[in-house]
Design an enzyme around this catalytic site. Structure first.
Site, PDB file in Angstrom:
ATOM      1  N   ASP A  55       0.840  -1.202   0.000  1.00 59.38           N
ATOM      2  CA  ASP A  55       0.000   0.000   0.000  1.00 59.38           C
ATOM      3  C   ASP A  55       0.869   1.244   0.000  1.00 59.38           C
ATOM      4  O   ASP A  55       1.961   1.265   0.579  1.00 59.38           O
ATOM      5  CB  ASP A  55      -0.909   0.005   1.226  1.00 59.38           C
ATOM      6  CG  ASP A  55      -2.138   0.876   1.030  1.00 59.38           C
ATOM      7  OD1 ASP A  55      -2.203   1.558  -0.008  1.00 59.38           O
ATOM      8  OD2 ASP A  55      -3.021   0.873   1.897  1.00 59.38           O
TER       9      ASP A  55
ATOM     10  N   LYS B 217      -5.242  12.478  11.621  1.00 57.54           N
ATOM     11  CA  LYS B 217      -5.062  11.631  10.431  1.00 57.54           C
ATOM     12  C   LYS B 217      -5.998  12.009   9.288  1.00 57.54           C
ATOM     13  O   LYS B 217      -5.572  12.191   8.143  1.00 57.54           O
ATOM     14  CB  LYS B 217      -5.263  10.156  10.794  1.00 57.54           C
ATOM     15  CG  LYS B 217      -5.128   9.239   9.582  1.00 57.54           C
ATOM     16  CD  LYS B 217      -5.352   7.775   9.929  1.00 57.54           C
ATOM     17  CE  LYS B 217      -5.261   6.905   8.676  1.00 57.54           C
ATOM     18  NZ  LYS B 217      -5.460   5.463   8.981  1.00 57.54           N
TER      19      LYS B 217
ATOM     20  N   ASP C 283      -4.130   2.809  -5.197  1.00 52.94           N
ATOM     21  CA  ASP C 283      -2.704   2.912  -4.864  1.00 52.94           C
ATOM     22  C   ASP C 283      -2.206   1.719  -4.064  1.00 52.94           C
ATOM     23  O   ASP C 283      -1.108   1.753  -3.529  1.00 52.94           O
ATOM     24  CB  ASP C 283      -2.430   4.200  -4.090  1.00 52.94           C
ATOM     25  CG  ASP C 283      -3.180   4.244  -2.763  1.00 52.94           C
ATOM     26  OD1 ASP C 283      -4.174   3.503  -2.619  1.00 52.94           O
ATOM     27  OD2 ASP C 283      -2.789   5.029  -1.877  1.00 52.94           O
TER      28      ASP C 283
END
Length: 1237
Positions: A962, A1031, A1190
């Site tokens: 990832d 985050k 991704d």
């Protein structure tokens, strides 16, 4: 504004040079001066009431000036059309005949109306322009009502009327010299006589005008028609317009008419199609909406019938409409001649000669035209009549993508190891036959995983009752549809009204009813909006129609023949090829060029047609599907009640029409717990490798229509851009989609069985297995007597609880059905190998085509998918399996790979216990971030370590790699930010970096500094700044989140912290969002500057009236389809629908969406480009590669190779001058009319 845009595009990018703008002003002035001619050409001259003195309202110029203006306009018109050449050289025999017929018709009509035509002379005795006549209206006694002698001075300085203006512009039309004005208070025109007439004549003239109004309108139509014809003749242009400029403004109307004609032709109603086309053609106002494609539809019909007379008539109409025949037009003519026995070679030669004069060649005919059935053979037969040795050339030259990023991929193939599939040639051909059969039936019925439950007597009774009712409803709907079709067929259609009748005759009534019954089974208990339900029904009809059209065009046999040869490329028992799937298919299709084209020319139905057709079917369901009210409870009074109800509800303060099932139907379906589910064929994974994408219009499924680029329903901007692209420019994009689609999958059966057992045993919300509807909260019912005992506050509380319970029930049903579909499809495919065809969105991000079950799904669906091909673990495969397991747990994010591997070795007992006793052991796996994938990995590790030699263990398990905040990675690379690149792992480090923890740490440093200065909120936040708090804001800032949006995100996280004082939430979130943005600005110095430049560029581009476009480094054109919302009312039988159209390119761009979406969309396009490059080079290396945006997947054996390719392609991508190329493109696109240094 345009100058401002150009200045911004230069100025705001620090890496670009600043131009000088003095030549720009001069170029803009020249552009404005050139626009004057266009304005004059398209100007509409308004009627001006003449005064009784005969002078114009504002005209003071002499007739000489007017004559000069007329002459100048005539020259401009001639120059714009054909440069002043002789028009007679371009008149066809059909055109001369048509003009003669119209002249005769005009004379007869003039005699009938009492109008005589005389040539008109100017004041100096010279005749007026050719074709211009003077109209003198006669009274019953034969006397003139208006004198228009050249000696009369009443009209000397009068401004021209609209018809006269047309004449002055060079259009030979009968000009009425009597000024016309609107009578006040009335909608009728009246004549204003010359001053020498007495006032008594006015009433007589008004009476005559009222009696002849209808005839005058007819005369006007004839005059307009003659004007159009003569305008074409006088233009003297060797090149007729390819399409009407006004017609391009009405693409929606053209599309609707085209689809209507195709539907009429398909169902055999040729007369209806011909009548509609002629009706539009005869009306000048409608003719302007037609394009050459609409005439071609009827040409192909008459060509099939071998009717040369009708073909000739269609060419007359095309010329009359001022359109230019294209390749399809001439193809139809030649086909007709090929079907005509003993057709004269002179006629064929004349057509070929005319094609050459129009700049078309015969080779293009066979290369660009789409053929159906035996059309190609008939065209070739006609050509062979005059050229017996002619054979269409076969283009075998392979063009490659010009992008430097893929130059090595296409040119250096000596070391390429293109992967094969683990199937023999015969197995692949057998799988193709099964897939073809499934798509031809359009639907598939599979067993539900709930069928594994034991059948109780009540369930059996409900199933039988439901099956019986479906038969009754089916019979009722077939009868109702047949009756409604008879009524629609008997209604005389209006002149230009497009009815639904042809769309209701494309299939048997049974097929329509099957679609309606299928939608009934999928209807949720809470109902569905009419718009969504109608769209689903209409799309199913369209898909079936497209599939049947392909079968009707006889392309299935050719498809089968080509695919059987194409399978040699993939089969393990065939020779090796050094070509890509797209190249192999393209070569095979060129070699088998005879017969129909595989690329169909089916037109996508307009969204309004789809919704209107679906609404009509829903109305039939509501009216004719009924059930006895006592079917479940005999105590109730027996009466027929509707199964479906049409009602209204509110969503987001908007009233929305809803179709809701009766509780009786809902109860029957829930109690029956039926054992089968019916899906459309495209919902299922493919049983054979997909057809490779060879163009933007062909690929993926065998017969089911599929777009390469997903778009908003009705949007066509992307298709237009793709059509303008050179084929070679899209090759890299097409090949990457083919590589992703060729990855074979299979089901992880042991894990699937565990999940199904939990699913059928009340589910488990913690493990993302939704419980059944029986576990939903009960919706309490209160009688009026009970409510009377409650206070107002208690009633309000009960109402809130009722709404909450209904919402919970609806959510649980939705989640349960979604899981049921996914698990049932997986269970159906448990013993199969299957494939997911891929397409992309408008930004280039790739997606599997099957909507329910794919590897982009939830943790559950990802866990039960493994590669069909297995590879040995090799020396490092087991290590990667263990590291992958730790990554799935969400632990050790700041640890190195060695540290994660060491941690995995310390918990081997928990790993083996999870694999052996997943539901009764320690259940360690259930605490992971991705529990089901973690359990699947535990099972794979257990099998590997227990094998005799783990290095030779055959693993099918996909290992993920990832990206680390992928958007910030691209921004850091674009801005060359060393600090930012380090925080997102673009620079080698001993320990993997976590940008979220890094931002949290820097924000904490800011907080400590402010706390020491005595800032109260900084002191309150001590101990509460964590990775979790910041985050989401850090992750979304790359996608254009504002400070306001970031504050809301942080506020939500702080509210989740129990110990944080709630009175400081707003102040704390406001303070933290400032610090997060400051921290990111320090870490990623160029990110905010690039974002600001992209945002401001998009804002000014949108303000100038344009949508933002760009091209990815791989050559994929992208356009943002954000326009201002337009409301369109759609009349329906059950209710009128208000459609919100946001993609209408004729509307102004939505500036806010354009500017806010440009930065994230641009980054998404770069991200997809990197993924495609990685996919291509992994395919060249023989790797199995798939992606979830991704996140890249491959076998454990090839993780190191994939990582190497991934890094190399990222460096190669960002070694290109991406921002410079973007700036150059924007300048060329939006400032190309301006000179610059």
């Amino acid at each position: 504004m345009l100058l401002h845009v150009c200045f911004l595009l230069y100025h705001n990018a620090s890496i670009f040079s600043l131009p000088f703008f003095f030549p720009v002003l001069e170029a803009r002035i020249q552009q404005l001066q050139s626009d004057i001619v266009l304005d004059v050409q398209h100007a509409k001259v308004q009627l001006v009431n003449a005064s009784k003195s005969g002078r114009g309202a504002s005209s003071g110029k002499s007739p000489k000036n007017v004559s000069g203006w007329r002459t100048e306009l005539l020259k401009v018109g001639q120059t714009g059309k054909g440069g002043g050449k002789d028009a007679s050289a371009y008149k066809s025999r059909w055109m001369e005949k048509l003009i003669q017929e119209k002249t005769t018709k005009t004379k007869k009509l003039n005699l009938k109306l009492g109008i005589e035509d005389k040539p008109v002379k100017s004041r100096k005795g010279k005749l007026m322009l050719p074709g211009t006549t003077q109209k003198n209206i006669l009274t019953k006694a034969g006397k003139k009502t208006a004198s228009t002698s050249k000696k009369s001075k009443t009209l000397k300085n009068q401004e021209p009327t609209a018809i006269q203006a047309d004449t002055m512009a060079g259009a030979p039309v009968a000009a009425a010299t009597v000024p016309i004005r609107k009578a006040k208070g009335k909608g009728k025109a009246s004549k204003e006589p010359a001053p020498e007439f007495s006032e008594a004549r006015d009433q007589e003239l008004a009476e005559l005008e009222r009696k002849t109004e209808a005839k005058a309108q007819e005369l006007a139509e004839v005059e307009k028609l003659e004007w159009k014809l003569n305008q074409w003749a006088m233009s003297a242009s060797p090149e007729l317009v390819q399409d009407n400029s006004e017609a391009r403004m009405y693409e929606g109307v053209q599309l609707s008419v085209h689809c209507y004609l195709e539907a009429c032709v398909f169902c055999g109603d040729i007369d209806r199609a011909q009548r509609l086309l002629l009706t539009h053609h005869r009306m000048i106002s409608r003719r302007n909406l037609l394009n050459i494609g609409l005439y071609n539809v009827m040409m192909r019909v008459w060509a099939k019938k071998g009717s040369l007379n009708q073909i000739g008539r269609m060419f007359i109409l095309v010329e009359e409409a001022g359109l230019k025949p294209n390749l399809t037009s001439y193809c139809a003519a030649l086909e007709c001649m090929g079907r005509t026995p003993n057709c004269s070679p002179k006629v064929i030669n004349r057509v070929l000669r005319q094609m050459k004069e129009d700049g078309l060649c015969v080779e293009e005919l066979f290369r660009l035209c789409v053929f159906r059935q035996d059309e190609r053979d008939m065209v070739l037969r006609a050509i062979h009549t005059v050229e017996p040795d002619f054979q269409p050339s076969i283009n075998t030259v392979l063009h490659t993508c010009s992008s430097p990023l893929v130059k090595d991929f296409y040119t250096e193939r000596a070391d390429a190891k293109y992967p094969k599939l683990a199937f023999s040639l015969e197995e692949l051909r057998e799988r193709f036959s099964r897939q073809l059969s499934m798509e031809q039936t359009s639907t598939i019925t599979i067993h539900s995983v709930e069928a594994m439950k034991p059948v109780t007597p009540h369930m059996a009774k409900m199933r039988a009752l439901l099956a019986e009712q479906r038969m009754v409803w089916h019979k009722a709907l077939v009868g109702a549809l047949r009756e409604s079709n008879m009524i629609l067929a008997s209604i005389t259609p209006k002149a230009v009204r497009l009815s639904l009748y042809p769309y209701l005759c494309l299939m048997d009534q049974k097929d329509y009813v099957d679609i309606m019954i299928q939608s009934l089974s999928n209807l949720p208990p809470s109902g569905e909006s009419l718009h969504i339900l109608a769209k689903e029904l209409g799309n199913r009809v369209h898909n079936k129609f497209c599939i049947r059209m392909k079968s009707h065009n006889q392309m299935v046999d050719k498809l089968s023949h080509i695919y059987n040869e194409y399978a040699e490329l993939l089969a393990k028992d065939s020779k090796d090829f050094d070509v890509l799937p797209r190249e192999r298919w393209w070569k095979l299709e060129a070699e088998h060029s005879s017969g129909p084209s595989l690329l169909g020319d089916n037109t996508q139905w307009p969204h309004t047609v789809v919704v209107e057709l679906g609404t009509y079917l829903v109305d039939l369901m509501v009216k004719h599907m009924k059930v006895n009210s006592d079917i479940l409870n005999p105590a109730n009074d027996r009466k027929f009640i509707p199964v479906l109800y049409h009602m209204y509800t509110f969503r987001s303060n908007k009233q929305v029409g809803f179709i809701k099932p009766h509780p009786i139907l809902t109860q029957m379906q829930q109690d029956a717990m039926e054992t089968t589910l019916t899906f459309d064929s495209y919902v299922m994974p493919m049983l054979c490798p997909p057809v490779p994408w060879t163009s933007a219009k062909f690929g993926a499924y065998l017969l089911t229509p599929t777009k390469m680029m997903r778009t908003v329903v009705g949007a066509n901007q992307h298709e237009i851009l793709l059509e303008k692209c050179q084929d070679a420019d899209l090759h890299a994009v097409l090949d990457s989609l083919n590589q992703l689609g060729n990855a074979a999958w299979r089901i992880n059966q042991p894990l699937l069985d565990i999940i199904i057992s939990i699913f059928n045993d009340k589910g488990n919300e913690k493990l993302d297995i939704p419980p059944p509807n029986s576990e939903a909260p009960k919706i309490l019912r209160y009688s009026q007597q009970d409510l009377a005992t409650y206070s107002s506050a208690e009633k309000a509380h009960l109402k809130r609880e009722l709404v909450k319970a209904k919402k919970k029930c609806s959510e649980m049903h939705s989640l349960r059905m979604d899981a049921l579909y996914k698990l049932s499809i997986a269970n159906h495919m448990r013993d199969e190998v299957f494939w997911f065809p891929h397409n992309m969105d408008f930004r280039g991000r790739t997606y599997p085509c099957p909507p329910y079950f794919n590897h982009l799904g939830s943790d559950v669906t990802r866990a039960i998918l493994v590669f069909a091909e297995g590879k040995p673990l090799g020396p490092g495969g087991l290590k990667w399996l263990k590291i992958h397991l730790v990554n799935l747990t969400g632990l050790k994010k700041r640890s190195s790979l060695a540290g994660r591997l060491e941690y995995a070795n310390t918990i081997m007992d928990d790993i083996l216990d999870s694999a052996d006793n997943p539901l009764n052991g320690k259940k360690w796996w259930q605490n992971a971030d991705e529990p089901w994938q973690a359990l699947a990995c535990c099972m794979e590790i257990a099998n590997a370590v227990r094998s005799p030699d783990p290095t030779h263990f055959i693993s099918h398990f996909p290992v993920h790699q990832d990206g680390s905040c992928n958007g910030l990675q691209h921004y850091a690379a674009l801005g060359r930010d060393v600090i930012g690149a380090t925080s997102v792992n673009l620079i080698p480090c001993e320990v993997p970096q976590d940008v979220y923890s890094g931002v949290a740490q820097q924000v904490e440093e800011f907080r400590v500094r402010d706390s020491e200065k005595g800032l109260k909120i900084a002191q309150v936040l001590e101990g509460f700044i964590s990775r979790k708090v910041v985050k989401q804001t850090v992750m979304t800032v790359v996608y254009g989140v504002t400070r306001y949006g970031g504050r809301l995100q942080i506020e939500k996280r702080l509210k989740e912290v129990d110990d944080f004082p709630k009175e400081y939430v707003w102040d704390a979130s406001h303070y933290l969002v400032q610090q997060v943005f400051s921290s990111l600005k320090e870490m990623f110095t160029g990110t905010r500057e690039i974002q600001d430049w992209l945002t401001e560029s998009a804002r000014l581009i949108a303000k100038s009236g344009n949508t933002v476009e760009w091209v990815t480094p791989l050559g994929l054109p992208i356009i943002q389809p954000y326009h201002r919302t337009r409301t369109q009312m759609l009349k329906g039988t059950i209710q009128d629908l208000s459609l919100q159209i946001t993609h209408d390119s004729k509307q102004k761009p939505d500036t806010v969406k354009q500017k806010n979406a440009f930065p994230p969309n641009f980054i998404h396009s770069l991200d997809s480009t990197h993924m495609m490059l990685t996919a291509l080079y992994c395919y060249s290396a023989g790797l199995t590669f798939v992606s979830v945006h991704d996140c890249f997947w491959t076998h454990a054996l090839t993780v190191d190779t994939m990582n190497k390719v991934c890094r190399e392609q990222f460096v190669a991508l960002h070694s290109q001058p991406i921002l410079q190329e973007l700036s150059n493109f924007l300048l060329q696109k939006y400032c190309s009319g301006l000179s610059r240094l």
